[in-house]
Design a protein around this motif. Structure first.
Motif, PDB file in Angstrom:
ATOM      1  N   HIS A 185      54.213  37.954  49.487  1.00 28.44           N
ATOM      2  CA  HIS A 185      52.852  37.623  49.236  1.00 28.44           C
ATOM      3  C   HIS A 185      52.221  36.769  50.364  1.00 28.44           C
ATOM      4  N   PHE A 412      42.770  39.839  50.168  1.00 33.27           N
ATOM      5  CA  PHE A 412      41.541  39.140  49.558  1.00 33.27           C
ATOM      6  C   PHE A 412      42.093  38.198  48.572  1.00 33.27           C
ATOM      7  N   HIS A 413      41.390  37.295  48.106  1.00 35.95           N
ATOM      8  CA  HIS A 413      41.930  36.365  47.392  1.00 35.95           C
ATOM      9  C   HIS A 413      40.712  35.755  46.305  1.00 35.95           C
ATOM     10  N   CYS A 460      43.594  30.967  42.814  1.00 40.72           N
ATOM     11  CA  CYS A 460      43.494  32.392  43.387  1.00 40.72           C
ATOM     12  C   CYS A 460      44.059  33.255  41.916  1.00 40.72           C
ATOM     13  N   ASN A 462      44.777  36.102  41.414  1.00 33.49           N
ATOM     14  CA  ASN A 462      45.857  36.994  41.386  1.00 33.49           C
ATOM     15  C   ASN A 462      46.926  36.105  40.609  1.00 33.49           C
ATOM     16  N   HIS A 465      49.971  35.305  42.722  1.00 29.11           N
ATOM     17  CA  HIS A 465      49.688  34.176  43.863  1.00 29.11           C
ATOM     18  C   HIS A 465      49.519  32.844  43.192  1.00 29.11           C
ATOM     19  N   MET A 470      49.435  29.031  44.595  1.00 27.42           N
ATOM     20  CA  MET A 470      47.879  29.202  45.018  1.00 27.42           C
ATOM     21  C   MET A 470      46.912  28.719  44.142  1.00 27.42           C
TER      22      MET A 470
HETATM   23 CU   LIG Z   1      45.679  35.315  45.934  1.00 26.22          CU
END
Ligand SMILES: [Cu+2]
Length: 477
Positions: A185, A412-413, A460, A462, A465, A470
């Motif tokens: 990541h 991208f996040h 985030c 994701n 992530h 995150m």
């Molecule tokens: Cu992310």
């Protein structure tokens, strides 16, 4: 409105759109009408063009049932957990009371296997939203569904509507060259990051391997054998029927865990009317980029009879998803080949600068926000200037809060704020709840009013992530 007419209204909507609407509705002696639904989390078998896979979902289907409520009403949802591990449901896009937000360990205890939990909250605003599990890898399975909040009075004119849930899929499938649980990541996704050590994204039953295209920036580091629309793979696509002359509303939701998509329809343009459920001045484009958690409502004018490819291209990854827009009143036309890429994918792409909010947007009073947080997405963390890594971001009720995000990573996040809508700090001041921060030095600033006390996540979207850290907590004082 009487309970009976309300119930028949729900049934009518559900039947007309081919949707499943659950439960009953009642008008209590006082207070807003209540819509009751039951969501059973458990094991689900799905058929991916002849490949049978076992996954987890709600009520035995993937996606879970589409829920419809009216703005101002109360949604009462009983979650029963038949999974072997704890779970919760997050109601993405709803500015609800904090205790119903479904953030495990923050707003509620996780719901244990065999246990149940009653979510009950008023749904303040109309919009295309969704619900999903909020722990671990559950969202990367089938644990999501659409939550459509209908306005008290529909101001948009359209003849029919369809909901499209986009997803990246590996559950129950062999994933050759799997980088699996150990997907790196932060440093992946650019410069040779296509495929990321995983095998090419070959879709079982199709052999389709799409060119990843010129935009090689990815939203995540995992490879997926399939890209799905409403849980249908390219070899057995979802077909959305229209008739010539229709104005069609599409509600497009990115429910993927690790993949941002570019979305376009061959032979048609897209007039964007809502972003994350919130109205914007209509803007016509060829293609959308949709980060995980984001939603767009678009109007499509059906003026070209035939069968057209709806292309769902993962950004910066191999693979391709698709559905079919079919004119029911036209002579039978074969569906396009599974891997046919609409040229519109490379056409005029919607940007955030195109989004002009049309709602009654408040703006920070002259003099700017009361409080500003500077966030840096770095590695697997969100660093906040002036705060330690585990310190919540403090806000006080009534404040205008500015969040300025800088992304120093190579992905991208999509950043999602729970419990609030925020305004992009662009001239258009569009309202969103999830916004993508571009890779490698990308910056995004948004403002929001601290008007919903509690403990809220900003993270985030994701899910890998997020699980890696995150995420931060916003805490009202
Ligand atoms: Cu992310």
């Amino acid at each position: 409105m009487t309970p009976v007419s309300r119930r028949s209204f729900l049934r009518t909507v559900g039947a007309g759109a081919g949707l499943l609407v659950l439960g009953a509705c009642s008008a209590p002696a006082s207070g807003p009408p209540v819509t009751e639904v039951a969501l059973g989390a458990g094991e689900v078998g799905i058929d991916l063009a002849g490949t049978l896979a076992t996954t987890w979902g709600y009520n035995g289907t993937v996606p879970g049932p589409e829920l419809r409520v009216r703005a101002g009403d109360v949604l009462r949802a009983r979650l029963r957990n038949a999974l072997p591990e704890p779970t919760t449901i997050h109601w993405h896009g709803i500015s609800l009371v904090n205790a119903m937000d479904g953030t495990p360990g923050l707003t509620q205890a996780p719901v244990d296997p065999g246990a149940a939990f009653d979510y009950e909250f008023r749904v303040p605003e109309a919009g295309t939203h969704w619900y999903h599990a909020h722990s671990g890898h559950q969202l990367d399975r089938g644990m999501y569904g659409a939550l459509i909040v209908e306005p008290r009075t529909e101001e948009l004119a359209y003849d029919r509507e369809h909901t499209l849930l986009l997803d990246d899929w590996r559950d129950g499938l062999d994933a050759p060259g799997d980088d699996g649980e150990h997907a790196a990541h932060g440093g992946v996704g650019l410069g040779g990051g296509v495929g990321l050590g995983g095998g090419p994204g070959t879709a079982p039953g199709t052999g389709a391997v799409a060119d990843p295209g010129p935009d090689r920036v990815s939203f995540g580091g995992r490879s997926y054998p399939l890209m799905l629309v409403n849980a249908r793979p390219p070899a057995d696509p979802a077909v959305f029927e229209v008739r010539r002359g229709d104005r069609v509303r599409l509600r497009v939701v990115n429910a993927a865990a690790d993949t941002g998509f570019r979305f376009a329809i061959a032979g048609h343009r897209l007039t964007v009317t809502h972003s994350d459920g919130m109205p914007v001045r209509p803007v016509t484009v060829d293609a959308l980029r949709i980060g995980m958690g984001e939603r767009y409502d678009v109007l499509v004018d059906a003026g070209a009879p035939g069968a057209w490819q709806i292309g769902v291209l993962p950004e910066g990854k191999t693979g391709f998803g698709r559905a079919v827009l079919r004119y029911a009143d036209a002579p039978a036309t074969p569906a396009p080949p599974a891997d046919a890429r609409p040229t519109e994918l490379d056409g005029r792409l919607l940007t955030y600068d195109d989004l002009v909010g049309t709602g009654p947007a408040e703006v920070p009073p002259t003099g700017g926000p009361d409080r500003t947080f500077a966030l840096t997405l770095r590695g697997t963390d969100i660093d906040v200037d002036g705060l330690g890594p585990d310190e919540p971001l403090p806000v006080s009720p009534g404040e205008w809060v500015r969040v300025a995000v800088r992304n120093e990573s190579a992905n991208f996040h999509p950043v999602h704020l729970h419990g609030h809508h925020f305004q992009l700090a662009t001239p258009g001041r569009a309202l969103k709840d999830t916004a993508v921060v571009a890779a490698r030095g990308g910056e995004l600033t948004f403002d929001w009013r601290a008007d919903n006390p509690g403990e809220w996540m900003i993270h985030c979207h994701n899910h890998y992530h997020m699980e890696d850290g995150m995420m931060r907590t916003i805490s009202y004082r």
